[in-house]
Structures are given as C-alpha cells and as structure tokens.
Write an enzyme that holds these catalytic residues in place. Structure first.
Site, short mmCIF file in Angstrom:
data_model
loop_
_atom_site.label_atom_id
_atom_site.label_comp_id
_atom_site.label_asym_id
_atom_site.label_seq_id
_atom_site.Cartn_x
_atom_site.Cartn_y
_atom_site.Cartn_z
N LYS A 120 43.05 -6.64 4.22
CA LYS A 120 42.06 -5.56 4.14
C LYS A 120 40.79 -6.06 4.79
O LYS A 120 40.54 -7.27 4.84
CB LYS A 120 41.80 -5.19 2.67
CG LYS A 120 41.24 -3.80 2.48
CD LYS A 120 42.30 -2.73 2.52
CE LYS A 120 41.68 -1.34 2.53
NZ LYS A 120 42.69 -0.29 2.39
N GLY B 95 42.71 2.42 9.40
CA GLY B 95 41.52 3.03 8.81
C GLY B 95 41.57 2.99 7.29
O GLY B 95 42.56 2.59 6.69
N ASP B 96 40.47 3.34 6.68
CA ASP B 96 40.38 3.53 5.22
C ASP B 96 39.12 4.38 5.04
O ASP B 96 38.71 5.07 5.99
CB ASP B 96 40.29 2.16 4.50
CG ASP B 96 40.37 2.29 2.98
OD1 ASP B 96 41.41 2.73 2.47
OD2 ASP B 96 39.39 1.98 2.27
N GLN C 24 47.57 -4.67 -1.39
CA GLN C 24 48.27 -4.29 -0.16
C GLN C 24 49.53 -5.14 0.05
O GLN C 24 50.51 -4.66 0.61
CB GLN C 24 47.31 -4.45 1.02
CG GLN C 24 47.72 -3.71 2.27
CD GLN C 24 47.36 -2.24 2.24
OE1 GLN C 24 46.28 -1.88 1.86
NE2 GLN C 24 48.29 -1.38 2.64
N ASN D 77 40.59 12.23 3.48
CA ASN D 77 41.92 12.27 4.09
C ASN D 77 43.05 12.43 3.06
O ASN D 77 43.90 13.32 3.19
CB ASN D 77 42.12 11.01 4.93
CG ASN D 77 43.52 10.89 5.45
OD1 ASN D 77 44.36 10.19 4.88
ND2 ASN D 77 43.83 11.61 6.50
N LYS E 17 52.23 -3.42 -2.03
CA LYS E 17 52.47 -2.07 -1.52
C LYS E 17 53.29 -2.13 -0.24
O LYS E 17 54.29 -1.43 -0.07
CB LYS E 17 51.12 -1.41 -1.24
CG LYS E 17 51.22 0.01 -0.73
CD LYS E 17 49.87 0.56 -0.35
CE LYS E 17 48.92 0.46 -1.52
NZ LYS E 17 47.63 1.11 -1.25
#
Ligand code: NDP
Length: 454
Positions: free
Chosen positions: A126, A165-166, A111, A242, A114
């Site tokens: 995370k 969210g994840d 992350q 998703n 990214k």
C-alpha cells in the site's frame, strides 16, 4: 498458544509505537488464525508470524510541488511493500490528509491476505501521501502526481510492484502517474492498474469493488438466509465514492432498496431507494466533478443530514436489513452497531477497509449478525486489477462480459474459501472473518516456508 500470540502482539506494539490502526489489523489477524497456528506447529517453529508482521520494505520520501500561485509545498510519500511471497507487490495508493505510516501499514498488511484470497499471484502493498486533493486545480493535481512518481518510479515495475488507486486516486491521477513513469523509463508496461480503458485499463475495474462486494453479499444471503437476491431488503450504504457508487448500483439492480449514501459532510436519506436518475447525479457530482453529495440531495429534494453518519440516519428512519459500509476505516463504532442492531440489521458487508471497530464487531457477532469481512468482500477490486495485469502482460483485451464473469466466479470462490476455513477450524461457518484471515494466511505462510528463510 494464547500466550505466544499475546507476547507477539506486545512486541508488535512495542516495535511500532503509536501505530494504532496497524496494531488493530494485526490483532484481528492473530486472534482469528489461532486455530491454524495450534494445528500446524510448523508456522510457529518457522517464525512465520514474526516475519509476516514485518514489512519486507518501507519507502518514505519527500514530494515537493508548486501550486498555481507559485508557492512551494512539501508532502510525504510512502510505499509499504509488505509481502511478495506469492506475487509482485500489489495494492493501492491513497492521497488523503489522514495518510500516515500506521494507516498504510494496516492497509498493506490486510492486502497480503486479501490478494491471496483472490487466487491470483499478487503480494501485498500500500502507498500514498498526506496530500489533500480536495480543492486543488487540475494542474496542481498533475504537478503533484508527477513529483510523486519522480521518486516512486525507481521502486516499482510490472514484476516488482504494481500500485493502483484508492481514496483520492482515480483514473485521472493514475493517468498522470502512468504518463510520468512511461517518460522516465521509456517503456509502456503494466506498472499501474486502474488505467483508462483506451490505454491498457480493464473493463469493469471501476465497478469491480462495489460489484464484487455485492456478489459476496448475495453468497451470504444464499448460504445463511436462503435467499437468491436482495428483493425486499433495505440496505444502508455509507460513502458515495467509487465503492459506494457501484455497490449501490448493483444492490439496486438486484432488487435491494438503498436507503442512504453519505460523504464526509453528511448523509443523504433515500426514502424510496435509488433510481437511475439519482445514481447518475451521484456519479456526475462525486466521480466526475468531485463535488458534495448535498448537491444531489438538493437537486432531488431529499433530506441531507449534515455531519451525521449513514447508520444513525438509516436506523432512525426505520428498519434496515443490511449495513454496507463503503467509506473509510472504523466508521461503524459500537454505538452505531447498537443502533443498527436495534433497527433490524442481520448482515454487514464491508466494502471499505476495516470499517467496523473491534468492539462493534464483537457486539454484532454476539448478536448473530454475520459480517462479510473487507479482506474477502472487497477483494473484487484487486481481483480485476490482477486481471488487468494479466491482460497487459499478454497484450490482450477482455470484454466487459468476460471480466464480469471472471469477477463473479472469483467472488464465489473467495466466499467458499471463507466458509471452508471457518467450518474446518472454528466449527462456525458464519465466522467469515476468521475464515478469510485463515484462508489468506495459510496460502502466504506456506509459500514463505517453501521459499526458505528470508
Ligand atoms: P473514494 O475516495 O472514491 O470515496 C471515499 C468516500 O468515503 C467518499 O464518499 C468520501 O467522502 C467518504 N469518506 C472518506 N473519508 C471519510 C470520513 N473520514 N468520514 C466520512 N466519509 C468519508 O474511495 P473508494 O470508494 O475507492 O474507497 C472507499 C473505501 O474502500 C476505502 O476504505 C478504500 O480503502 C476501500 N477500497 C477501495 C477499493 C477500490 O477499488 N476503490 C478496493 C478495496 C478497498 P468525500 O467525498 O467527502 O471525501
């Protein structure tokens, strides 16, 4: 240089025993940034790599909750605040029984780079829990979220750490988490992203990762295949959550034929591609009712292959041009890569995080398959989360068209950054994995150096 990186990797393994997903993520980054480290000895001198592989803070806590029968359960909650050099920690929360520190450290580490690629000031983090939302009642989910936030709230804030969210955490869970936070601190602030559209959420956030990855894919097609759209191309997609939902929607809109969707129980084959009716059923059953994909297959009389991966089914059923993994980590293994290659795949775009194993990546690259790496291709979600933070901070609202336009331009910029770094340091513009890692790394490393030794 290789020796320095190898020794560093050994230390990471020794210091973080058993964390195989984390080792895998670090190895991938170290391998691809070697040319940057070689040309910029300052990074080695300042021990940037030694620092960057160590999370700034790891929070681990007990989450106790009561089920509908009055039985008490104990889960483990986590937040890994990996790197805050370029902005507040930012990254999702995952509720899934497979969650452990290794998985969250791999995700938090990825992350960092990214988020840097998006150009929006956001650090990497995370979190989540080994709680399994499957089969839980609405009240059980709510009670779990409340208990989770009772501890997390003291570690987060709109300028400190902004979770999202994840897997297993959608708008419903973000709602319960946000409500609990607001009650505890007595402030309405943009402390979580992925909120409902009526209470501070951004338009296009649900769509962002799937749409963004498809925009990235279009850039790959333009640059490497001289094609402007997906007309006539067959796309194997895994997952039906998703990312898969909105990737499959955008791929279809742009002329591609989606031949598979899957979930943890198996794969649905779509001989005639996706249409609005099937897509609506997938959305209804997976996003709203959290049911099984097989129900969609049964409804439309489509074949459903229990316990089979999308790659096997797509390859068996005929030719396929693009693999678009949107489910979970390490879902394309070497044998899947071989099957996909034999079936004609020339591009892989990673919607999920780290979906391709290292040996599968190697096999693809040896055979000229171009990979759009997750770090870059699936950054659309966090990019729109960054736009949600901006809207909340300004107490303003942007229209769907405005957000989609911004998302598109961010994805084009990310793609161009990957190509620029790949060309500059590897002489191979197709090495987007190296390009993404280097582009993200340089930005964070420079910020760390400029901020001193910490
Ligand atoms: P969801 O929970 O909405 O969907 C996950 C999908 O993957 C479901 O279809 C699920 O099946 C399937 N799945 C999960 N685990 C497995 C497994 N072990 N084997 C086979 N199928 C599995 O998650 P998202 O779509 O949000 O996320 C998917 C991936 O994308 C993850 O890697 C996530 O980290 C990544 N990602 C997501 C972003 C986002 O904005 N949503 C942003 C960036 C990355 P089932 O329904 O049966 O559980």
């Amino acid at each position: 240089m290789e020796e320095y990186l190898e020794q560093l990797m050994e230390k990471v393994v020794e210091k973080n025993p058993g964390e195989k997903e984390f080792h895998q993520a670090v190895r991938e980054v170290l391998e691809s940034i070697e040319p940057v480290i070689k040309k910029n000895p300052r990074y080695q001198k300042e021990k940037i790599l030694e620092r960057i592989v160590e999370p700034e803070r790891v929070i681990m806590f007990r989450v106790t909750w009561e089920d509908d029968n009055g039985e008490i359960h104990v889960n483990r909650g986590y937040r890994v605040e990996f790197n805050g050099a370029i902005g507040p920690y930012k990254g999702g929360l995952r509720f899934h029984p497979t969650v452990n520190l290794s998985i969250l450290k791999f995700l938090g580490f990825e992350q960092i780079f990214k988020n840097a690629l998006t150009g929006i000031p956001m650090g990497g983090a995370k979190g989540g829990s080994d709680f399994d939302p499957h089969g839980k009642s609405e009240s059980e989910i709510r009670r779990f979220c409340e208990s989770f936030m009772m501890e997390l709230f003291r570690h987060i804030g709109p300028n400190t750490d902004v979770p999202a969210g994840d897997i297993g955490v959608g708008t419903r869970e973000i709602g319960y988490l946000f409500g609990t936070y607001r009650k505890l601190v007595n402030r309405w602030e943009g402390v979580l992203t992925g909120k409902g559209i009526n209470w501070g959420g951004s338009h296009i956030r649900p769509e962002a990762t799937g749409y963004g990855a498809t925009y990235y894919l279009i850039e790959m097609l333009k640059k490497f295949h001289n094609k402007k759209d997906l007309n006539g191309l067959k796309v194997a997609i895994s997952g039906s959550g998703n990312v898969a939902q909105f990737a499959s929607k955008k791929v279809t809109e742009l002329g591609g034929k989606v031949v598979t969707l899957s979930d943890s129980k198996g794969t649905m084959y779509l001989p005639d591609g996706l249409n609005d009716e099937i897509w609506n059923a997938v959305y209804e059953i997976k996003a709203l009712r959290r049911g099984r994909l097989k129900e969609v297959a049964d409804k439309f009389d489509l074949d459903f292959y229990e316990n089979k991966k999308a790659w096997e089914i797509a390859s068996k059923e005929g030719d396929v041009d693009i693999a678009f993994p949107c489910a979970t980590q390490n879902e394309i293994e070497l044998r899947d890569a071989k099957m996909l290659l034999d079936a004609g795949v020339t591009l892989v775009v990673e919607g999920a995080n780290m979906p391709t194993t290292p040996d599968a990546i190697e096999h693809f690259m040896e055979n000229d398959v171009i990979i759009g790496p997750a770090k870059a291709a699936n950054a659309g979600g966090v990019a729109v989360s960054g736009l949600e933070m901006s809207q909340n901070a300004q107490f303003t609202y942007w229209s769907p068209e405005e957000v989609d336009r911004k998302l598109h331009s961010i994805m084009v910029n990310i793609f161009n950054t990957c190509v620029t770094y790949a060309e500059k340091y590897t002489d191979d513009s197709k090495n987007l994995i190296a390009g993404a890692n280097m582009g993200g790394f340089v930005k964070v490393a420079d910020a760390m150096i400029e901020q001193g030794i910490y």
